[in-house]
Every structure is written in C-alpha cells, then in structure tokens.
Design a protein around this motif. Structure first.
Motif, PDB file in Angstrom:
ATOM      1  N   ALA A  98     -12.315  12.311 -12.480  1.00 36.87           N
ATOM      2  CA  ALA A  98     -13.124  11.144 -12.134  1.00 36.87           C
ATOM      3  C   ALA A  98     -14.464  11.597 -11.588  1.00 36.87           C
ATOM      4  N   LEU A 145      -9.447   3.259 -12.648  1.00 37.74           N
ATOM      5  CA  LEU A 145      -9.165   4.688 -12.736  1.00 37.74           C
ATOM      6  C   LEU A 145      -7.674   4.956 -12.603  1.00 37.74           C
ATOM      7  N   THR A 200     -16.190   7.016 -13.060  1.00 42.55           N
ATOM      8  CA  THR A 200     -15.804   6.129 -11.962  1.00 42.55           C
ATOM      9  C   THR A 200     -16.791   6.232 -10.824  1.00 42.55           C
TER      10      THR A 200
END
Length: 261
Positions: free
Chosen positions: A41, A80, A69
């Motif tokens: 992420a 996510l 994200t």
C-alpha cells in the motif's frame, strides 16, 4: 473459497503501508524473501509497481497485490483491507509504516495548522485506521489472530529541534502500540513497535549534509543501511504469536540520540 485463495492462504500474508520506497520497500523485500505473500500500500501506483517488480526479481515469484492507498482516508483504508481479504482470505501481519516528517526547521510558533494537520493525519490517524482495520480482520478470521508492527521512531523518545508535529505523533504511536497490545490479548493479536534512527532513505538524506542539534550546532550524523532495519522487522514478524517484541530500537551507531539535549 476460490482456488486462488486456497493456494495463497497456505502462506503468511503481510500488508505493508508506505511500501513504495525506503523502509517500506526494504521490509517488503525482506518479508518476501522469508516466504510471506505481500499486500503493498502507498500513495503512488508507479512506486508500488517498482516495489512489486523488485520483489519478483528477489523472490522469483509474483504473489503480491499492490493497492494505491491514502491511509488518511477511511474509505481508502477500508478498500485496501477488503482487497487483501478478497485476494488472500486472511491477514497475518500489518507493518504500519506510512508516515511523513513534515516541514523541517519551522519553529513551533510559525508552524502552519495545515502542516500540523497533515503530519497528524498521516502518522497518527493513518496508523490508527490501518491498525483498526487489521485488528478487525485478525479478530474475525479463523484461525484467529495476527501481528501489528508500528513504525515509531527514536523521536518517540527524544525530539529534534523544531519537529513538534512529528515528535508528538510518534509519541502518540507509542500509546497506540500499547493499547493495541493490551486490547489484542484476548484475540491472539500481538502488537509491537520498532523505533528507527537514521536509516539511509530519501527522508534521511539531510543527515549526511548536517542537521541542527539540541545545542544549536549543525552536525553531520551517521546513517545505517535500510536493510538492517528490514531484518529486525522480519525477525519480529517471524516470531510465534506466543512471543512479542514489544519495543525495539535500531539506529545508526554513533548517532547523537544518547545524550541528546
């Protein structure tokens, strides 16, 4: 459960925030080499792609999911963790790493509220949102449990000059770690924290040029290889849930933290 998830769920699943560069990328590589499947992420899709490609070269595999994200936004954090759950079915580790230093060298009386808010939103609120989502997943899954490792900082122990936003959030991350560790006991959720000092990343490049010290001088500070930090995180991650490194400090030997002030 589909066939892809059945295959992947045989492996330990780790989610790393701030995975596009620096410590996040190094930790992702260390975990990948140790056999973990990775969810990456970060804000920048291209940087996550670079980390995924580095993982493929390092491990010879492609069991990785990259999800751009913004951890300060609850809806993006929810998306996510939903993507991770859809791909792998469970979560065994969150390395809560996304963070920002904010503007350096700005006296407290001159710090704009917008700058304060950005650091708090990223370092503290973002860490909380990701930890909350991980906690929720780990509590609900079968077998129950997992591990959260928060990236604190040596600034969770002692401030640098003109760093009030960063220092305040890193002290707060310590409280987050302690609360998660306590509240997770009943659900086999372990939580620890790594406090890092002067790992060689873009964020710490200024240390090589000289930074203000507590006595008003400017001094060059030593840095350490980011891979040494990654090794510590991988060790913490690899422990059984019956054991936990509550706090670990790893820093460049010779940096002036000890005796600061």
């Amino acid at each position: 459960m589909n066939a892809m998830r059945e295959i992947n769920s045989k492996h330990k699943i780790a989610l790393v925030t701030g995975a596009g560069s620096g410590i996040g990328r190094a930790v992702s590589l260390a975990l990948g080499r140790a056999g973990w499947s990775l969810v990456l992420a970060g804000r920048t899709a291209s940087a996550l792609t670079e980390t995924a490609e580095a993982l493929a070269r390092a491990t010879g595999g492609d069991d990785v999911l990259a999800v751009p994200t913004d951890v300060t936004l609850p809806e993006e954090v929810d998306a996510l963790f939903a993507a991770a759950r859809e791909r792998y079915g469970r979560l065994d580790l969150l390395f809560n790493n996304a963070g920002t230093f904010g503007p350096g060298g700005v006296p407290v009386d001159e710090l704009p509220f917008s700058a304060w808010r950005k650091v708090v939103d990223t370092n503290l609120t973002g860490s909380f949102l990701c930890a909350q989502a991980a906690f929720r997943q780990m509590k609900a899954q079968d077998p129950q449990g997992g591990r959260i490792i928060n990236n604190g900082s040596v600034s969770a122990h002692a401030p640098r000059p003109d760093s009030i936003a960063y220092t305040a959030t890193k002290h707060a991350v310590t409280g987050l770690t302690k609360s998660l560790s306590l509240d997770g006991r009943a659900y086999r959720i372990a939580c620890g924290q790594i406090d890092i000092g002067n790992a060689a990343t873009d964020m710490t490049e200024r240390m090589r040029r000289g930074v203000p010290q507590a006595n008003g001088e400017v001094a060059v500070e030593p840095v350490m290889d980011v891979g040494d930090v990654a090794g510590v995180v991988a060790h913490m991650a690899g422990l059984p849930l019956s054991a936990n490194v509550q706090f670990a400090t790893v820093m460049a030997a010779g940096m002036p933290l000890i005796g600061r002030g």
